[in-house]
Design a protein around this motif. Structure first.
Motif, PDB file in Angstrom:
ATOM      1  N   ASN A  41       0.852  -1.188   0.000  1.00  7.39           N
ATOM      2  CA  ASN A  41       0.000   0.000   0.000  1.00  7.39           C
ATOM      3  C   ASN A  41       0.892   1.243   0.000  1.00  7.39           C
ATOM      4  O   ASN A  41       1.418   1.641   1.036  1.00  7.39           O
ATOM      5  CB  ASN A  41      -0.911  -0.002   1.228  1.00  7.39           C
ATOM      6  N   ALA A  42       1.055   1.842  -1.145  1.00  8.08           N
ATOM      7  CA  ALA A  42       1.955   3.000  -1.281  1.00  8.08           C
ATOM      8  C   ALA A  42       1.501   4.202  -0.461  1.00  8.08           C
ATOM      9  O   ALA A  42       2.305   5.090  -0.175  1.00  8.08           O
ATOM     10  CB  ALA A  42       2.075   3.395  -2.751  1.00  8.08           C
ATOM     11  N   THR A  43       0.237   4.230  -0.042  1.00  3.89           N
ATOM     12  CA  THR A  43      -0.268   5.375   0.727  1.00  3.89           C
ATOM     13  C   THR A  43      -0.487   5.032   2.202  1.00  3.89           C
ATOM     14  O   THR A  43      -1.225   5.727   2.891  1.00  3.89           O
ATOM     15  CB  THR A  43      -1.590   5.898   0.117  1.00  3.89           C
ATOM     16  N   THR A  44       0.166   3.987   2.688  1.00  3.56           N
ATOM     17  CA  THR A  44      -0.003   3.583   4.074  1.00  3.56           C
ATOM     18  C   THR A  44       0.344   4.709   5.040  1.00  3.56           C
ATOM     19  O   THR A  44       1.202   5.539   4.754  1.00  3.56           O
ATOM     20  CB  THR A  44       0.866   2.355   4.419  1.00  3.56           C
ATOM     21  N   ARG A  45      -0.328   4.701   6.184  1.00  3.69           N
ATOM     22  CA  ARG A  45       0.024   5.621   7.266  1.00  3.69           C
ATOM     23  C   ARG A  45       0.756   4.840   8.364  1.00  3.69           C
ATOM     24  O   ARG A  45       0.993   5.349   9.439  1.00  3.69           O
ATOM     25  CB  ARG A  45      -1.231   6.281   7.807  1.00  3.69           C
ATOM     26  N   GLY A  46       1.088   3.575   8.052  1.00  2.00           N
ATOM     27  CA  GLY A  46       1.792   2.709   8.993  1.00  2.00           C
ATOM     28  C   GLY A  46       3.254   2.547   8.615  1.00  2.00           C
ATOM     29  O   GLY A  46       3.977   3.516   8.407  1.00  2.00           O
ATOM     30  N   ILE A  47       3.688   1.304   8.505  1.00  2.00           N
ATOM     31  CA  ILE A  47       5.065   0.971   8.164  1.00  2.00           C
ATOM     32  C   ILE A  47       5.220   1.031   6.646  1.00  2.00           C
ATOM     33  O   ILE A  47       4.426   0.438   5.911  1.00  2.00           O
ATOM     34  CB  ILE A  47       5.440  -0.439   8.682  1.00  2.00           C
ATOM     35  N   THR A  48       6.242   1.730   6.168  1.00  4.88           N
ATOM     36  CA  THR A  48       6.443   1.870   4.728  1.00  4.88           C
ATOM     37  C   THR A  48       7.476   0.895   4.175  1.00  4.88           C
ATOM     38  O   THR A  48       7.365   0.457   3.036  1.00  4.88           O
ATOM     39  CB  THR A  48       6.897   3.296   4.377  1.00  4.88           C
ATOM     40  N   GLN A  49       8.481   0.571   4.995  1.00  5.10           N
ATOM     41  CA  GLN A  49       9.561  -0.280   4.513  1.00  5.10           C
ATOM     42  C   GLN A  49      10.187  -1.053   5.668  1.00  5.10           C
ATOM     43  O   GLN A  49      10.293  -0.540   6.782  1.00  5.10           O
ATOM     44  CB  GLN A  49      10.634   0.581   3.847  1.00  5.10           C
ATOM     45  N   VAL A  50      10.618  -2.269   5.354  1.00  4.32           N
ATOM     46  CA  VAL A  50      11.348  -3.104   6.304  1.00  4.32           C
ATOM     47  C   VAL A  50      12.580  -3.627   5.577  1.00  4.32           C
ATOM     48  O   VAL A  50      12.469  -4.111   4.447  1.00  4.32           O
ATOM     49  CB  VAL A  50      10.489  -4.298   6.783  1.00  4.32           C
ATOM     50  N   THR A  51      13.729  -3.516   6.226  1.00  4.80           N
ATOM     51  CA  THR A  51      14.949  -4.113   5.683  1.00  4.80           C
ATOM     52  C   THR A  51      15.405  -5.178   6.662  1.00  4.80           C
ATOM     53  O   THR A  51      15.471  -4.934   7.871  1.00  4.80           O
ATOM     54  CB  THR A  51      16.052  -3.068   5.461  1.00  4.80           C
ATOM     55  N   ILE A  52      15.712  -6.354   6.128  1.00  3.95           N
ATOM     56  CA  ILE A  52      16.121  -7.480   6.953  1.00  3.95           C
ATOM     57  C   ILE A  52      17.508  -7.937   6.516  1.00  3.95           C
ATOM     58  O   ILE A  52      17.751  -8.146   5.328  1.00  3.95           O
ATOM     59  CB  ILE A  52      15.117  -8.644   6.837  1.00  3.95           C
ATOM     60  N   ARG A  53      18.391  -8.055   7.500  1.00  2.00           N
ATOM     61  CA  ARG A  53      19.739  -8.584   7.257  1.00  2.00           C
ATOM     62  C   ARG A  53      19.924  -9.820   8.129  1.00  2.00           C
ATOM     63  O   ARG A  53      19.593  -9.804   9.310  1.00  2.00           O
ATOM     64  CB  ARG A  53      20.808  -7.544   7.586  1.00  2.00           C
ATOM     65  N   VAL A  54      20.436 -10.886   7.524  1.00  2.00           N
ATOM     66  CA  VAL A  54      20.640 -12.148   8.241  1.00  2.00           C
ATOM     67  C   VAL A  54      22.135 -12.400   8.349  1.00  2.00           C
ATOM     68  O   VAL A  54      22.851 -12.390   7.349  1.00  2.00           O
ATOM     69  CB  VAL A  54      19.937 -13.310   7.508  1.00  2.00           C
ATOM     70  N   ARG A  55      22.585 -12.623   9.579  1.00  3.02           N
ATOM     71  CA  ARG A  55      23.987 -12.915   9.873  1.00  3.02           C
ATOM     72  C   ARG A  55      24.027 -14.215  10.665  1.00  3.02           C
ATOM     73  O   ARG A  55      23.967 -14.204  11.892  1.00  3.02           O
ATOM     74  CB  ARG A  55      24.638 -11.779  10.669  1.00  3.02           C
ATOM     75  N   GLY A  56      24.043 -15.344   9.957  1.00  2.13           N
ATOM     76  CA  GLY A  56      23.965 -16.646  10.616  1.00  2.13           C
ATOM     77  C   GLY A  56      22.572 -16.847  11.175  1.00  2.13           C
ATOM     78  O   GLY A  56      21.593 -16.819  10.447  1.00  2.13           O
ATOM     79  N   GLU A  57      22.463 -17.004  12.490  1.00  4.44           N
ATOM     80  CA  GLU A  57      21.169 -17.147  13.152  1.00  4.44           C
ATOM     81  C   GLU A  57      20.653 -15.819  13.704  1.00  4.44           C
ATOM     82  O   GLU A  57      19.604 -15.770  14.331  1.00  4.44           O
ATOM     83  CB  GLU A  57      21.257 -18.176  14.281  1.00  4.44           C
ATOM     84  N   VAL A  58      21.404 -14.733  13.491  1.00  7.06           N
ATOM     85  CA  VAL A  58      21.004 -13.405  13.963  1.00  7.06           C
ATOM     86  C   VAL A  58      20.304 -12.670  12.826  1.00  7.06           C
ATOM     87  O   VAL A  58      20.826 -12.586  11.718  1.00  7.06           O
ATOM     88  CB  VAL A  58      22.219 -12.597  14.459  1.00  7.06           C
ATOM     89  N   VAL A  59      19.125 -12.145  13.126  1.00  9.94           N
ATOM     90  CA  VAL A  59      18.352 -11.401  12.129  1.00  9.94           C
ATOM     91  C   VAL A  59      18.201  -9.968  12.616  1.00  9.94           C
ATOM     92  O   VAL A  59      17.697  -9.719  13.711  1.00  9.94           O
ATOM     93  CB  VAL A  59      16.963 -12.037  11.902  1.00  9.94           C
TER      94      VAL A  59
END
Length: 139
Positions: A41-59
């Protein structure tokens, strides 16, 4: 805006699956989550983006919320991966001072992520707590 978070050790949020693809079968590797996810939803008033990085078992999770004129950066936190194998879900708790946001991030498909955010207000504003479920596409 930078907010601090603590990792949620036990799940307190269960969200219904709405319009999702099949989530049965064994959970994929955590590395499947790696990347940037944009709200459908490009017009959201909530969360716009999430970036996830995985380092072994650590997220590591980075979140941006809808703000004007530019989105608000919530910061980077370590996700609780305890429910990954069973439910394809991660959990993070963000403490914004005036509210606690508990997020459950669930992999719906290799290219789709469901983010359910439960907001509990701590201030005396009288605002009611609420839950918002949004869907994201891998970029």
């Amino acid at each position: 805006m930078k907010v601090s978070a603590t990792v949620l050790a036990t799940g307190i949020l269960v969200s219904p699956v709405l319009g999702c693809s099949d989530e049965s079968g064994p959970a994929p590797e955590l590395a499947t989550l790696e990347g940037t996810w944009a709200n459908e939803n490009a017009t959201t008033r909530g969360i716009t983006q999430v970036t996830i990085r995985v380092r072994g078992e650590v997220v590591l999770i980075e979140v941006w919320g809808s703000c004007h004129p530019v989105d608000c950066y919530w910061g980077t936190e370590v996700a609780d991966t305890q429910n990954w194998r069973e439910n394809r879900a991660l959990r993070v708790v963000w403490d914004q001072g005036f509210a606690i946001n508990t997020q459950t991030l669930t992999l719906v498909s290799d290219a789709r992520l469901r983010v359910s955010t439960f907001t509990h207000f701590l201030d005396d504003s009288g605002r009611a707590d609420f839950e918002l479920t949004e869907f994201f596409r891998k970029q």
